[in-house]
Write an enzyme that holds these catalytic residues in place. Structure first.
Site, PDB file in Angstrom:
ATOM      1  N   GLY B 149       1.041  -1.295   0.086  1.00 50.78           N
ATOM      2  CA  GLY B 149      -0.010   0.133  -0.158  1.00 50.78           C
ATOM      3  C   GLY B 149       0.904   1.258   0.003  1.00 50.78           C
ATOM      4  CB  CYS B 150       0.350   4.788  -1.014  1.00 52.29           C
ATOM      5  SG  CYS B 150      -1.539   4.785  -0.814  1.00 52.29           S
ATOM      6  CG  PHE B 151      -1.295   5.810   3.835  1.00 50.63           C
ATOM      7  CD1 PHE B 151      -0.695   7.144   3.787  1.00 50.63           C
ATOM      8  CD2 PHE B 151      -2.612   5.716   3.472  1.00 50.63           C
ATOM      9  CE1 PHE B 151      -1.646   8.119   3.790  1.00 50.63           C
ATOM     10  CE2 PHE B 151      -3.287   6.709   3.056  1.00 50.63           C
ATOM     11  CZ  PHE B 151      -2.915   7.903   3.385  1.00 50.63           C
TER      12      PHE B 151
END
Lengths: 344, 344, 344, 344
Positions: B149-151
């Site tokens: 995921g990006c976070f």
């Protein structure tokens, strides 16, 4: 063979855009970049997008290293290239001026819009107006290019097919153009603060904009020297990049198949996309890319409306300059420029 | 040899970003892209940035052509890849899931955050968490990648040096993250209208965000399985792309030279730039690029603050997926990903 | 009776916001506004939003007309009010300083963050910190107000109920704040150009921000003088107005009903809205208004998270100053300030 | 006496703008607001800018309480007011339709642009086109107002002085208009996502826009029924509020003093500000306010260019509706509308 590139005046948005695009251009190496204010500074410290990616250091604009370049890009305010481009030309170094010094052909026009102190007629006479899709043949053999302004690029590409085929009334061309804020440059300027430009639209330059004579000159050139009746009003819109021109013209005859005329005119041009019938281009379609998109449509009321979008920093500046360099050096015109637009 | 690529679920922002990046990747060809809703439509008509640039047409996700790919990217909502990735894996086709299906290791965690109907333990067990800079060795030989995921990408890259060297208190890690709106996807969603998100900032997911268990799992993995005390609050900010995490940690000892620890840890990582002492990264520095920039600084009051930025659609999604593909196929990791950030 | 108002330093965003808000305030008349740079200019020519709406002309800051005011607002950089406010106070004219000169109580702190040349201890000692909801009683009788900083306003309103009721651990308060660009003012500043701030987020002031000692001092004051362990990191986000603070605290006991504590604490405060359980405020909710919205929620991982939004130019500056003026003159506190937020 | 106001269709941006503006209007009380989708919901829960500020609850559009209103605002899609406004008119309740149902006079035009099913000629015949500055006299005694569209408002105010004084060629009027995104409404609409509209400009409606016949009809009305040759192209720009029209016309004679003609024409109009010679209005000047600003200038090339800005949700919708209400009820026209624009 690697083309050795120098950039004069590299601290603005055009400078960093040249660096970004040339970074993935396989046939060149940027060996020097100059700046009046940042001499000695690491380029990667100055432009945070380049942090750690380049060992380049800003030099003076008279640094000897520039003499070993194959080509020099001037990304300077008007007046600089006119004064110093000759030094490079005389050494056999090609020059592309992204500023306005080699665009206007008429001494008086140049004087009126930019001043005359540094006018050099011979140099100007030897230069080619670098709108790649229009002057490709001359660019091939040119040593000195006046790279077009961003607004003129949109208007010329939008009207080329219509004017060359003598389809429109040349006396009443209206260009309503919109530009992102990056065209105003990177200098500290209260009027370009986010708080002054965001959430707002406004016209400017109604009483005169420097791209006006350039557009008029080159439209006239497309028309074989005929006079042009032109109105041109730019507008500032709240975005970083992007430029759109909505152009209102009158067709000389009513039964002209404009869609196919445009498609035919640009079928071999990689960087000019004529959109399908009824499709209207948005500037986001070409953000970060060297593409130009054109839509053509009959408006209610009878006018023909041509809309044209580019990224003002790419096809409107650094990208077109590189396209011209590719042409001048016999490279594939797309080299280093084949990236699609950044969407979203 | 050209790697044949297929994309399943190509109508979102991750899909078009894969197309943009792979377009200039010299070692691959995208031979198929699927969509439930747009079957039969020309990709260049659907994504206006690709107008005229590709002959691809959206297919069904069970089109036979996908079986002739060397690798499949899933750019689908959770649940899809879990259900159908196995079909490709069993044919010897590699799979990278940009969705969340192969990230959480714990069946119960997966059930809690995503539901359980389509859980496939064996498939999951064979997958590798594709944070390239952390799991490069396993990625090399993997057939199935759960792309991070990006976070989590921002947090893991920001804390890797500190956790691996056991320098911080693992019980009180606070992550205050900010993301552009593109992370919310391209679906018609009132809450993501320009008029609802522009000129505004807000926290969300305070009571639980799906990236929370993923961050915690992978931080714990970096810590050799030790438990992690984590608070993670994302915020929506009015921009298209970009992600920043500001991370608050306590050093176990006061005299640690964090700057050099970070520089040392990432000196061989092309895509991770540790900024100079005292320099704080902005998301614009990495817009459109696969780079991650990290700044580390002692805050007044005693906390160590690590800030980390990426482009959520590139290093946070499509770019990292391609980086993983490069690793899996033995290519130079930078292939197709060496563009600098778009500035401005 | 009409209150005669003077504004010193009226060319910034705080100045024009005072003019905007006071224009619809039925109990006052702005009779003078000063500027160093614009003396003699029509205010309506300088601020295009006021074109044709006011006959005010910028005067010098020592113009006699200021002596006939009932109250003076200083909208000046630090140092100015400290030097000259006394002149008005001694004539019986009330003063509200929207700058920072009358906020810090400690001479050494003041020296450290702002310099000491013009420090005037007696004047400072007679001033009241003008956070209306906290110091209303003292404001009523004050002649000199130090109007709070924008960041401190969010933190103090967010934590007041928790600190006054001794519910949280004072040693580990973390404030992650986000602000629009207008806080940086209207000066020509390259870093605040639209092209430099739009489409980007970044932290700043990690190694020290002038609002840090102010927040700490006033939190400590709320806590009866106890020391505060504070971390405060502001972030710049791409919008004009708006400020959000996300505050991480530890409750001393686990079974505290925080929602009702906040609702109870602010039930009589018109300008502070405690949102319903689970509702998180966005800065757009209060754009252009004097309202503050607060949300309080338990985060996964155990922290209590309080989020608080204001318009930095209204409740964070001009609006709160007018609220204080209303209190000082015995007017209804809402006078001139009852507009709802501008949405969208 | 307090005017009792009802709003039908209150969940859109026009609805909340009516609530915002009427909140500080001293002569009215909003006693009812209807919504098809939100019946029973607290208005302050639906619109976060009103949280805690109103006890209003959304009712059905046939709730009896609406019959006790003095005036009803329709903020509904086309077709609704045409169908139901008569019910209120017949009870002696005044009606202002912010939608388009009572704008077009010609049955066939109405049918072409909006459909005919619910056409009611008599009701339409009794209505007045509510451009306050043009039809003030008729508005005074009207019971039913068709509130003008936003684009038509800019064009009519910009051209009124020129047309009434017969100064321009009516056969070639070109209007290039730009609008913020709020005009597209609050519905979930992929094309209006921040990621689709931000950082972009595009033309739309070239082949026909519903405001085209309205502009033409009312320009013709100003011209005593003469035919109008009109081209009108709207553009979407990345901002929430604001509308600008750049209008290109030909003067019939060359020696006309246009600046003074405009100043004279609007000297008694509070809401129309003619800017000084050479000053060009920006939409930000009037953000959140009911003002219209006009600039007039000769462009290079000979055209006269009139630029006109409004806030599309205020003078272009809710503000003008309230201005009309004030006129209908004999109130000071400025009541509730005297706020200056929000700057920055």
């Amino acid at each position: 063979m690697t083309i050795k590139v120098g950039i004069i005046g590299g601290t603005g948005y055009t400078g960093v855009e040249l660096l970004r695009l040339l970074h993935t251009h396989e046939g060149v190496e940027v060996i020097a970049i100059s700046s009046r204010s940042e001499v000695g500074q690491l380029v990667g410290d100055f432009f945070p997008s380049l942090a750690g990616q380049t060992q380049l250091i800003f030099t003076k604009s008279d640094d000897k290293i520039l003499d070993s370049c194959d080509i020099i890009f001037f990304a300077t305010p008007h007046g600089v290239a006119m004064k110093t481009a000759g030094n490079f030309i005389h050494q056999g170094i090609k020059v592309i001026d992204l500023g306005p010094d080699f665009r206007l052909r008429d001494k008086n026009e140049y004087a009126q819009w930019y001043g005359l102190d540094n006018f050099q007629g011979d140099l100007l006479a030897s230069s080619v107006y670098g709108l790649s899709e229009i002057n490709r043949a001359q660019i091939k053999t040119a040593n000195l290019i006046g790279n077009p302004g961003c607004f003129p690029t949109t208007v010329l590409l939008a009207l080329k097919p219509l004017i060359e085929q003598k389809l429109i009334d040349l006396s009443t061309i209206i260009v309503d153009a919109k530009t992102g804020v990056s065209g105003a440059g990177r200098g500290a300027n209260q009027a370009m603060l986010l708080c002054e430009t965001s959430e707002s639209v406004k016209a400017y330059g109604i009483s005169g904009h420097r791209h006006y004579p350039e557009i008029k000159q080159e439209l006239s050139s497309l028309a074989g020297g005929k006079p042009i009746g032109l109105t041109f009003i730019p507008h500032l819109v709240p975005m970083i990049r992007g430029m759109e021109s909505t152009i209102y013209v009158d067709l000389l005859e009513t039964d002209i198949e404009v869609q196919s005329i445009f498609e035919q005119a640009y079928k071999d041009e990689y960087f000019v996309n004529v959109l399908g019938a009824g499709v209207i281009p948005a500037t986001r379609n070409v953000k970060s890319s060297n593409f130009c998109q054109i839509g053509v449509q009959h408006a209610v009321g009878g006018k023909l409306v041509v809309t044209c979008v580019i990224d003002n920093l790419v096809k409107g500046a650094a990208g077109q300059a590189i396209q011209n360099m590719n042409i001048m050096f016999g490279l594939d015109e797309k080299t280093g420029l084949s990236s699609m637009g950044l969407l979203p």
